[in-house]
Motif scaffolding. Structure first.
Motif, PDB file in Angstrom:
ATOM      1  N   SER A   2       0.843  -1.190   0.000  1.00 34.07           N
ATOM      2  CA  SER A   2       0.000   0.000   0.000  1.00 34.07           C
ATOM      3  C   SER A   2       0.880   1.243   0.000  1.00 34.07           C
ATOM      4  CB  SER A   2      -0.932  -0.001   1.212  1.00 34.07           C
ATOM      5  OG  SER A   2      -0.186   0.060   2.399  1.00 34.07           O
ATOM      6  N   VAL A   3       0.302   2.348  -0.424  1.00 33.63           N
ATOM      7  CA  VAL A   3       0.998   3.627  -0.523  1.00 33.63           C
ATOM      8  C   VAL A   3       0.231   4.657   0.300  1.00 33.63           C
ATOM      9  CG1 VAL A   3       1.730   5.440  -2.107  1.00 33.63           C
ATOM     10  CG2 VAL A   3       1.835   3.071  -2.839  1.00 33.63           C
ATOM     11  N   LEU A   4       0.963   5.429   1.116  1.00 31.82           N
ATOM     12  CA  LEU A   4       0.347   6.468   1.937  1.00 31.82           C
ATOM     13  C   LEU A   4       0.160   7.732   1.109  1.00 31.82           C
ATOM     14  CD1 LEU A   4      -0.560   6.918   4.900  1.00 31.82           C
ATOM     15  CD2 LEU A   4       1.665   8.008   5.275  1.00 31.82           C
ATOM     16  N   VAL A   5      -1.062   8.269   1.098  1.00 29.34           N
ATOM     17  CA  VAL A   5      -1.390   9.480   0.356  1.00 29.34           C
ATOM     18  C   VAL A   5      -2.167  10.427   1.269  1.00 29.34           C
ATOM     19  CG1 VAL A   5      -1.428   8.331  -1.895  1.00 29.34           C
ATOM     20  CG2 VAL A   5      -3.531   8.492  -0.564  1.00 29.34           C
ATOM     21  N   ALA A   6      -2.230  11.692   0.865  1.00 31.92           N
ATOM     22  CA  ALA A   6      -2.967  12.678   1.656  1.00 31.92           C
ATOM     23  C   ALA A   6      -3.668  13.656   0.729  1.00 31.92           C
ATOM     24  CB  ALA A   6      -2.018  13.428   2.586  1.00 31.92           C
ATOM     25  N   GLY A   7      -4.691  14.277   1.258  1.00 33.95           N
ATOM     26  CA  GLY A   7      -5.411  15.336   0.563  1.00 33.95           C
ATOM     27  C   GLY A   7      -5.632  16.485   1.521  1.00 33.95           C
ATOM     28  N   VAL A   8      -5.474  17.704   1.022  1.00 30.94           N
ATOM     29  CA  VAL A   8      -5.632  18.902   1.844  1.00 30.94           C
ATOM     30  C   VAL A   8      -6.704  19.779   1.226  1.00 30.94           C
ATOM     31  CG1 VAL A   8      -4.498  20.992   2.695  1.00 30.94           C
ATOM     32  CG2 VAL A   8      -3.210  18.850   2.553  1.00 30.94           C
ATOM     33  N   ASP A   9      -7.641  20.234   2.036  1.00 26.54           N
ATOM     34  CA  ASP A   9      -8.686  21.148   1.585  1.00 26.54           C
ATOM     35  C   ASP A   9      -8.578  22.436   2.374  1.00 26.54           C
ATOM     36  OD1 ASP A   9     -11.010  22.066   0.235  1.00 26.54           O
ATOM     37  OD2 ASP A   9     -12.170  21.587   2.029  1.00 26.54           O
ATOM     38  N   TYR A  10      -8.155  23.506   1.688  1.00 24.87           N
ATOM     39  CA  TYR A  10      -8.068  24.828   2.320  1.00 24.87           C
ATOM     40  C   TYR A  10      -9.425  25.501   2.276  1.00 24.87           C
ATOM     41  CZ  TYR A  10      -2.961  24.955   2.129  1.00 24.87           C
ATOM     42  OH  TYR A  10      -1.639  24.713   2.306  1.00 24.87           O
ATOM     43  N   SER A  11      -9.770  26.175   3.337  1.00 27.20           N
ATOM     44  CA  SER A  11     -10.967  27.005   3.352  1.00 27.20           C
ATOM     45  C   SER A  11     -10.643  28.310   2.645  1.00 27.20           C
ATOM     46  CB  SER A  11     -11.364  27.288   4.797  1.00 27.20           C
ATOM     47  OG  SER A  11     -12.266  28.360   4.854  1.00 27.20           O
ATOM     48  N   GLY A  12     -11.647  28.939   2.103  1.00 26.45           N
ATOM     49  CA  GLY A  12     -11.454  30.253   1.500  1.00 26.45           C
ATOM     50  C   GLY A  12     -11.547  31.374   2.525  1.00 26.45           C
ATOM     51  N   ALA A  13     -11.657  31.022   3.803  1.00 24.27           N
ATOM     52  CA  ALA A  13     -11.812  32.021   4.853  1.00 24.27           C
ATOM     53  C   ALA A  13     -10.566  32.894   4.970  1.00 24.27           C
ATOM     54  CB  ALA A  13     -12.096  31.345   6.185  1.00 24.27           C
ATOM     55  N   LYS A  14     -10.763  34.141   5.323  1.00 24.47           N
ATOM     56  CA  LYS A  14      -9.638  35.073   5.480  1.00 24.47           C
ATOM     57  C   LYS A  14      -9.055  35.053   6.883  1.00 24.47           C
ATOM     58  CE  LYS A  14     -11.188  37.998   1.823  1.00 24.47           C
ATOM     59  NZ  LYS A  14     -10.748  39.126   1.102  1.00 24.47           N
ATOM     60  N   THR A  15      -9.683  34.348   7.785  1.00 23.87           N
ATOM     61  CA  THR A  15      -9.155  34.279   9.150  1.00 23.87           C
ATOM     62  C   THR A  15      -7.964  33.341   9.203  1.00 23.87           C
ATOM     63  OG1 THR A  15     -10.662  32.497   9.705  1.00 23.87           O
ATOM     64  CG2 THR A  15     -11.402  34.730  10.198  1.00 23.87           C
ATOM     65  N   THR A  20      -8.548  24.345   7.570  1.00 26.77           N
ATOM     66  CA  THR A  20      -7.848  23.473   6.645  1.00 26.77           C
ATOM     67  C   THR A  20      -7.988  22.033   7.129  1.00 26.77           C
ATOM     68  OG1 THR A  20      -6.270  25.194   6.068  1.00 26.77           O
ATOM     69  CG2 THR A  20      -5.603  22.937   5.621  1.00 26.77           C
ATOM     70  N   TRP A  21      -8.382  21.168   6.210  1.00 24.35           N
ATOM     71  CA  TRP A  21      -8.605  19.767   6.544  1.00 24.35           C
ATOM     72  C   TRP A  21      -7.538  18.902   5.894  1.00 24.35           C
ATOM     73  CZ3 TRP A  21     -12.504  17.967   9.695  1.00 24.35           C
ATOM     74  CH2 TRP A  21     -13.459  18.916  10.082  1.00 24.35           C
ATOM     75  N   PHE A  62      -7.267  24.295  -3.117  1.00 28.51           N
ATOM     76  CA  PHE A  62      -7.331  25.634  -2.546  1.00 28.51           C
ATOM     77  C   PHE A  62      -7.816  26.605  -3.610  1.00 28.51           C
ATOM     78  CE2 PHE A  62      -3.007  24.405  -3.570  1.00 28.51           C
ATOM     79  CZ  PHE A  62      -2.668  25.324  -4.561  1.00 28.51           C
ATOM     80  N   PRO A  63      -8.300  27.771  -3.201  1.00 21.63           N
ATOM     81  CA  PRO A  63      -8.881  28.731  -4.146  1.00 21.63           C
ATOM     82  C   PRO A  63      -7.819  29.492  -4.951  1.00 21.63           C
ATOM     83  CG  PRO A  63      -9.062  29.551  -1.918  1.00 21.63           C
ATOM     84  CD  PRO A  63      -8.469  28.183  -1.822  1.00 21.63           C
ATOM     85  N   PHE A  64      -7.412  28.931  -6.093  1.00 20.42           N
ATOM     86  CA  PHE A  64      -6.542  29.578  -7.082  1.00 20.42           C
ATOM     87  C   PHE A  64      -5.096  29.796  -6.661  1.00 20.42           C
ATOM     88  CE2 PHE A  64      -9.959  29.912  -9.837  1.00 20.42           C
ATOM     89  CZ  PHE A  64     -11.046  30.453  -9.181  1.00 20.42           C
ATOM     90  N   SER A  65      -4.803  29.856  -5.395  1.00 23.25           N
ATOM     91  CA  SER A  65      -3.431  30.089  -4.945  1.00 23.25           C
ATOM     92  C   SER A  65      -3.315  29.650  -3.493  1.00 23.25           C
ATOM     93  CB  SER A  65      -3.066  31.563  -5.054  1.00 23.25           C
ATOM     94  OG  SER A  65      -3.847  32.324  -4.147  1.00 23.25           O
ATOM     95  N   LEU A  66      -2.093  29.517  -3.044  1.00 22.47           N
ATOM     96  CA  LEU A  66      -1.922  29.260  -1.620  1.00 22.47           C
ATOM     97  C   LEU A  66      -2.243  30.539  -0.869  1.00 22.47           C
ATOM     98  CD1 LEU A  66       1.398  27.240  -1.707  1.00 22.47           C
ATOM     99  CD2 LEU A  66      -0.852  26.373  -1.109  1.00 22.47           C
ATOM    100  N   PRO A  67      -2.902  30.431   0.276  1.00 21.48           N
ATOM    101  CA  PRO A  67      -3.238  31.625   1.049  1.00 21.48           C
ATOM    102  C   PRO A  67      -1.974  32.393   1.456  1.00 21.48           C
ATOM    103  CG  PRO A  67      -4.438  29.720   1.849  1.00 21.48           C
ATOM    104  CD  PRO A  67      -3.426  29.209   0.875  1.00 21.48           C
ATOM    105  N   MET A  68      -2.018  33.717   1.328  1.00 24.00           N
ATOM    106  CA  MET A  68      -0.874  34.563   1.626  1.00 24.00           C
ATOM    107  C   MET A  68      -0.359  34.342   3.041  1.00 24.00           C
ATOM    108  SD  MET A  68      -0.354  38.717   1.365  1.00 24.00           S
ATOM    109  CE  MET A  68      -1.442  38.771   0.001  1.00 24.00           C
TER     110      MET A  68
END
Length: 90
Positions: A2-15, A20-21, A62-68
Motif C-alpha cells: 500500500s501507498v500512503l497518500v494525503a489530501g488537503v482542503d483549504y478554506s477560502g476564509a480570510k481568518t 484546513t482539513w 485551494f482557491p486559485f493560490s496558496l493563502p498569503m
C-alpha cells in the motif's frame, strides 16, 4: 503493498488559522482506505505533513493560490525568502 497518500482542503476564509482539513489514506490494489480526517488549521499543516514520513503523494485543493498568510508562515518557519515571489503584491 500500500501507498500512503494525503489530501488537503483549504478554506477560502480570510481568518488565520483557517479551516484546513487533512485526509490521510492508504492506496492498494483493493482501493483506498481513509485512515484519518483531521481539521488541522493552516497554521499546523506543515507540521502534520512533516510527520507523515512515508507519504508518497499529496493533493491540495485551494482557491486559485496558496493563502498569503500560509506562505508568510512557511517563510517564517523555514527562514527562507524563496516563498516571497509567490506572495501577491497587489
Amino acid at each position: 503493498m500500500s501507498v500512503l497518500v494525503a489530501g488537503v482542503d483549504y478554506s477560502g476564509a480570510k481568518t488565520v488559522p483557517n479551516e484546513t482539513w487533512l485526509v490521510v489514506g492508504e492506496v492498494s490494489s483493493l482501493g483506498m482506505q481513509v485512515k484519518s480526517v483531521k481539521r488541522t488549521g493552516s497554521h499546523a499543516l506543515k507540521k502534520e505533513l512533516d510527520e507523515l514520513k512515508d507519504l508518497k503523494a499529496c493533493a491540495l485543493d485551494f482557491p486559485f493560490s496558496l493563502p498569503m498568510e500560509f506562505l508568510r508562515f512557511l517563510e517564517r518557519q523555514e527562514d527562507k525568502e524563496e516563498f516571497l515571489p509567490f506572495l501577491f503584491q497587489g
